[in-house]
Structure formats: structure tokens, C-alpha cells
Design a protein around this motif. Structure first.
Motif, PDB file in Angstrom:
ATOM      1  N   CYS A  22       5.920  13.802   9.943  1.00 59.87           N
ATOM      2  CA  CYS A  22       5.191  12.593   9.844  1.00 59.87           C
ATOM      3  C   CYS A  22       5.847  11.437  10.432  1.00 59.87           C
ATOM      4  CB  CYS A  22       4.799  12.247   8.401  1.00 59.87           C
ATOM      5  SG  CYS A  22       3.987  10.993   7.880  1.00 59.87           S
ATOM      6  N   ALA A  23       5.583  10.806  11.325  1.00 61.29           N
ATOM      7  CA  ALA A  23       6.529   9.684  12.046  1.00 61.29           C
ATOM      8  C   ALA A  23       5.561   8.338  11.856  1.00 61.29           C
ATOM      9  CB  ALA A  23       6.510  10.101  13.352  1.00 61.29           C
ATOM     10  N   ALA A  24       6.344   7.322  11.347  1.00 60.20           N
ATOM     11  CA  ALA A  24       5.788   6.126  11.377  1.00 60.20           C
ATOM     12  C   ALA A  24       6.206   5.229  12.429  1.00 60.20           C
ATOM     13  CB  ALA A  24       6.661   5.393  10.132  1.00 60.20           C
ATOM     14  N   SER A  25       4.939   4.659  12.957  1.00 61.74           N
ATOM     15  CA  SER A  25       5.263   3.741  14.119  1.00 61.74           C
ATOM     16  C   SER A  25       4.817   2.275  13.860  1.00 61.74           C
ATOM     17  CB  SER A  25       4.419   4.147  15.443  1.00 61.74           C
ATOM     18  OG  SER A  25       2.991   4.288  15.020  1.00 61.74           O
ATOM     19  N   GLY A  26       5.194   1.367  14.567  1.00 57.99           N
ATOM     20  CA  GLY A  26       4.842   0.043  14.508  1.00 57.99           C
ATOM     21  C   GLY A  26       6.092  -0.812  13.936  1.00 57.99           C
ATOM     22  N   SER A  27       5.914  -2.243  13.409  1.00 58.05           N
ATOM     23  CA  SER A  27       6.791  -2.878  13.101  1.00 58.05           C
ATOM     24  C   SER A  27       6.975  -2.985  11.448  1.00 58.05           C
ATOM     25  CB  SER A  27       6.752  -4.367  13.786  1.00 58.05           C
ATOM     26  OG  SER A  27       6.851  -4.221  15.083  1.00 58.05           O
ATOM     27  N   PHE A  28       7.938  -2.635  10.805  1.00 57.46           N
ATOM     28  CA  PHE A  28       7.898  -2.611   9.612  1.00 57.46           C
ATOM     29  C   PHE A  28       9.500  -2.606   9.342  1.00 57.46           C
ATOM     30  CE2 PHE A  28       9.217   1.614   9.049  1.00 57.46           C
ATOM     31  CZ  PHE A  28       8.765   2.521  10.263  1.00 57.46           C
ATOM     32  N   PHE A  29       9.618  -2.931   7.875  1.00 59.97           N
ATOM     33  CA  PHE A  29      11.161  -2.905   7.413  1.00 59.97           C
ATOM     34  C   PHE A  29      11.466  -1.761   6.886  1.00 59.97           C
ATOM     35  CE2 PHE A  29      10.645  -7.711   7.142  1.00 59.97           C
ATOM     36  CZ  PHE A  29      11.698  -7.638   7.793  1.00 59.97           C
ATOM     37  N   SER A  30      10.594  -1.004   6.000  1.00 60.75           N
ATOM     38  CA  SER A  30      11.298   0.295   5.607  1.00 60.75           C
ATOM     39  C   SER A  30       9.896   0.948   5.026  1.00 60.75           C
ATOM     40  CB  SER A  30      12.201  -0.197   4.228  1.00 60.75           C
ATOM     41  OG  SER A  30      11.427  -0.589   3.281  1.00 60.75           O
ATOM     42  N   GLN A 100       6.921  -1.165   3.706  1.00 61.05           N
ATOM     43  CA  GLN A 100       7.132  -2.792   3.674  1.00 61.05           C
ATOM     44  C   GLN A 100       6.995  -3.228   4.967  1.00 61.05           C
ATOM     45  OE1 GLN A 100      10.951  -4.431   2.635  1.00 61.05           O
ATOM     46  NE2 GLN A 100       9.840  -5.918   1.507  1.00 61.05           N
ATOM     47  N   HIS A 101       6.075  -3.988   5.243  1.00 64.33           N
ATOM     48  CA  HIS A 101       5.776  -4.690   6.609  1.00 64.33           C
ATOM     49  C   HIS A 101       6.574  -6.037   6.792  1.00 64.33           C
ATOM     50  CE1 HIS A 101       1.504  -2.746   7.203  1.00 64.33           C
ATOM     51  NE2 HIS A 101       2.553  -2.032   6.649  1.00 64.33           N
ATOM     52  N   ILE A 102       6.403  -6.635   8.186  1.00 62.93           N
ATOM     53  CA  ILE A 102       7.503  -7.578   8.224  1.00 62.93           C
ATOM     54  C   ILE A 102       6.992  -8.700   7.714  1.00 62.93           C
ATOM     55  CG2 ILE A 102       7.999  -6.615  10.540  1.00 62.93           C
ATOM     56  CD1 ILE A 102       6.032  -8.473  11.830  1.00 62.93           C
ATOM     57  N   ASN A 103       5.646  -8.866   6.994  1.00 69.85           N
ATOM     58  CA  ASN A 103       5.491  -9.940   6.187  1.00 69.85           C
ATOM     59  C   ASN A 103       5.845  -9.807   4.780  1.00 69.85           C
ATOM     60  OD1 ASN A 103       3.754  -8.115   5.019  1.00 69.85           O
ATOM     61  ND2 ASN A 103       1.820  -9.016   5.704  1.00 69.85           N
ATOM     62  N   ASN A 105       5.271  -7.901   2.600  1.00 69.23           N
ATOM     63  CA  ASN A 105       4.212  -7.108   1.502  1.00 69.23           C
ATOM     64  C   ASN A 105       4.309  -5.342   1.855  1.00 69.23           C
ATOM     65  OD1 ASN A 105       3.240  -9.346   0.533  1.00 69.23           O
ATOM     66  ND2 ASN A 105       1.770  -9.558   1.954  1.00 69.23           N
ATOM     67  N   VAL A 106       4.223  -4.900   0.573  1.00 68.07           N
ATOM     68  CA  VAL A 106       4.091  -3.468   0.667  1.00 68.07           C
ATOM     69  C   VAL A 106       2.695  -2.770   0.785  1.00 68.07           C
ATOM     70  CG1 VAL A 106       4.822  -1.255  -0.657  1.00 68.07           C
ATOM     71  CG2 VAL A 106       6.557  -3.326  -0.259  1.00 68.07           C
ATOM     72  N   TYR A 107       2.321  -1.739   1.604  1.00 68.58           N
ATOM     73  CA  TYR A 107       0.948  -1.532   1.745  1.00 68.58           C
ATOM     74  C   TYR A 107       1.148  -0.019   1.721  1.00 68.58           C
ATOM     75  CZ  TYR A 107      -0.023  -5.927   3.812  1.00 68.58           C
ATOM     76  OH  TYR A 107      -0.235  -7.411   3.901  1.00 68.58           O
ATOM     77  N   ASP A 108       0.133   0.720   1.146  1.00 73.26           N
ATOM     78  CA  ASP A 108      -0.126   2.115   1.048  1.00 73.26           C
ATOM     79  C   ASP A 108      -0.604   2.915   2.354  1.00 73.26           C
ATOM     80  OD1 ASP A 108      -2.100   4.678  -0.152  1.00 73.26           O
ATOM     81  OD2 ASP A 108       0.289   4.531  -0.527  1.00 73.26           O
ATOM     82  N   HIS A 109       0.194   3.881   2.906  1.00 77.54           N
ATOM     83  CA  HIS A 109      -0.402   4.442   4.183  1.00 77.54           C
ATOM     84  C   HIS A 109      -0.637   5.812   3.953  1.00 77.54           C
ATOM     85  CE1 HIS A 109      -0.081   1.181   6.949  1.00 77.54           C
ATOM     86  NE2 HIS A 109       0.995   0.697   6.296  1.00 77.54           N
ATOM     87  N   TRP A 110      -1.367   6.569   4.800  1.00 76.70           N
ATOM     88  CA  TRP A 110      -1.600   7.941   4.708  1.00 76.70           C
ATOM     89  C   TRP A 110      -1.679   8.397   6.190  1.00 76.70           C
ATOM     90  CZ3 TRP A 110      -2.253  10.970   0.544  1.00 76.70           C
ATOM     91  CH2 TRP A 110      -2.631  10.434  -0.697  1.00 76.70           C
ATOM     92  N   GLY A 111      -1.047   9.674   6.629  1.00 77.61           N
ATOM     93  CA  GLY A 111      -1.256  10.272   7.703  1.00 77.61           C
ATOM     94  C   GLY A 111      -2.778  10.624   7.800  1.00 77.61           C
ATOM     95  N   GLN A 112      -3.120  11.377   9.054  1.00 78.13           N
ATOM     96  CA  GLN A 112      -4.398  11.522   9.548  1.00 78.13           C
ATOM     97  C   GLN A 112      -4.672  12.980   8.837  1.00 78.13           C
ATOM     98  OE1 GLN A 112      -2.156  12.030  11.553  1.00 78.13           O
ATOM     99  NE2 GLN A 112      -2.267  13.826  12.945  1.00 78.13           N
ATOM    100  N   GLY A 113      -3.977  13.700   8.235  1.00 76.86           N
ATOM    101  CA  GLY A 113      -3.936  15.065   7.909  1.00 76.86           C
ATOM    102  C   GLY A 113      -3.903  16.071   9.153  1.00 76.86           C
ATOM    103  N   THR A 114      -3.186  17.171   8.521  1.00 77.71           N
ATOM    104  CA  THR A 114      -3.132  18.365   9.576  1.00 77.71           C
ATOM    105  C   THR A 114      -3.347  19.801   8.756  1.00 77.71           C
ATOM    106  OG1 THR A 114      -1.855  19.464  11.034  1.00 77.71           O
ATOM    107  CG2 THR A 114      -0.572  18.643   9.270  1.00 77.71           C
TER     108      THR A 114
END
Length: 120
Positions: A22-30, A100-103, A105-114
Motif C-alpha cells: 500500500c503506497a502513498a503518493s502525493g504531497s503530505f507530511f506523515s 496529515q496533508h501539507i495544510n 489537517n489530517v484526513y482518512d484515506h482508503w486504498g482501492q481494495g485488492t
């Protein structure tokens, strides 16, 4: 855009092994406390593995001793090593994390499922 992208699912015989990524992409802090869920047909989604930033892990009894969650913080990737797979492990597997995004704020993320199918 911040996304979680899963890979590694497939068909395996009972007793076999698979490794999900499960790989995270984009701009974020953690990535905060990623986890793995699974959902079999007709059943509720089940939380079965979690890992903290300090690599402390927690497992449901259904997978303890067979599955291992790990993380590579440098590569922003979470892994799930599945050994001694059983037919009852058949399900769609989802990664989940608070990010935690660059703004800040912390957001909930889900992978697409496999899909993981364990069958002879």
C-alpha cells in the motif's frame, strides 16, 4: 493528490503466501497508524492489523501468527505479509490510514481494495 494505491492481491492455494503493498503518493507530511481491513462477501469489513509510527503492531486473533504488517517510512509504503493462507482469508483487502496533508489537517484515506482468493 494524496492517494493510497494497493497491489499484490491474487489467487493462491491454501498454505501459500502473498504480500500486499500500500503506497502513498502525493504531497503530505506523515502517515498516521496505517491499518489493514478485509471484507468477505456478505460480511462486515474487519479490521485485522494495525501498525503505529513506532512500529508497534496489533492483530486480530484470526490472523495473529500468520500475517505481518510492516511499514517503510522512507518510501511511504505499508506492507502485509500473509503466510499459511486459509480459504477463510478470501476477501477484498483494503489499506487505511490517517494522513496529515501539507495544510496540516489530517484526513482518512482508503486504498482501492485488492482481491485475495485462497482456493485449491
Amino acid at each position: 493528490q494524496v492517494q493510497l494505491v494497493e497491489s499484490g492481491g491474487g489467487l493462491v492455494q491454501p498454505g501459500g503466501s502473498l504480500r500486499l503493498s500500500c503506497a502513498a503518493s502525493g504531497s503530505f507530511f506523515s502517515i498516521i497508524s496505517p491499518a489493514w481491513y478485509r471484507q468477505a462477501p456478505g460480511k462486515a469489513r474487519e479490521l485485522f492489523a494495525q501498525i503505529t509510527r513506532g512500529s508497534t503492531t496489533n492483530y486480530a486473533d484470526s490472523v495473529k501468527g500468520r500475517f505481518t504488517i510492516s511499514r517503510d517510512n522512507a518510501n511511504n509504503t505499508v506492507y502485509l505479509q500473509m503466510n499459511s493462507l486459509k480459504p477463510e482469508d478470501t476477501a477484498v483487502y483494503y489499506c487505511n490510514a490517517q494522513i496529515q496533508h501539507i495544510n496540516l489537517n489530517v484526513y482518512d484515506h482508503w486504498g482501492q481494495g485488492t482481491q485475495v482468493t485462497v482456493s485449491s
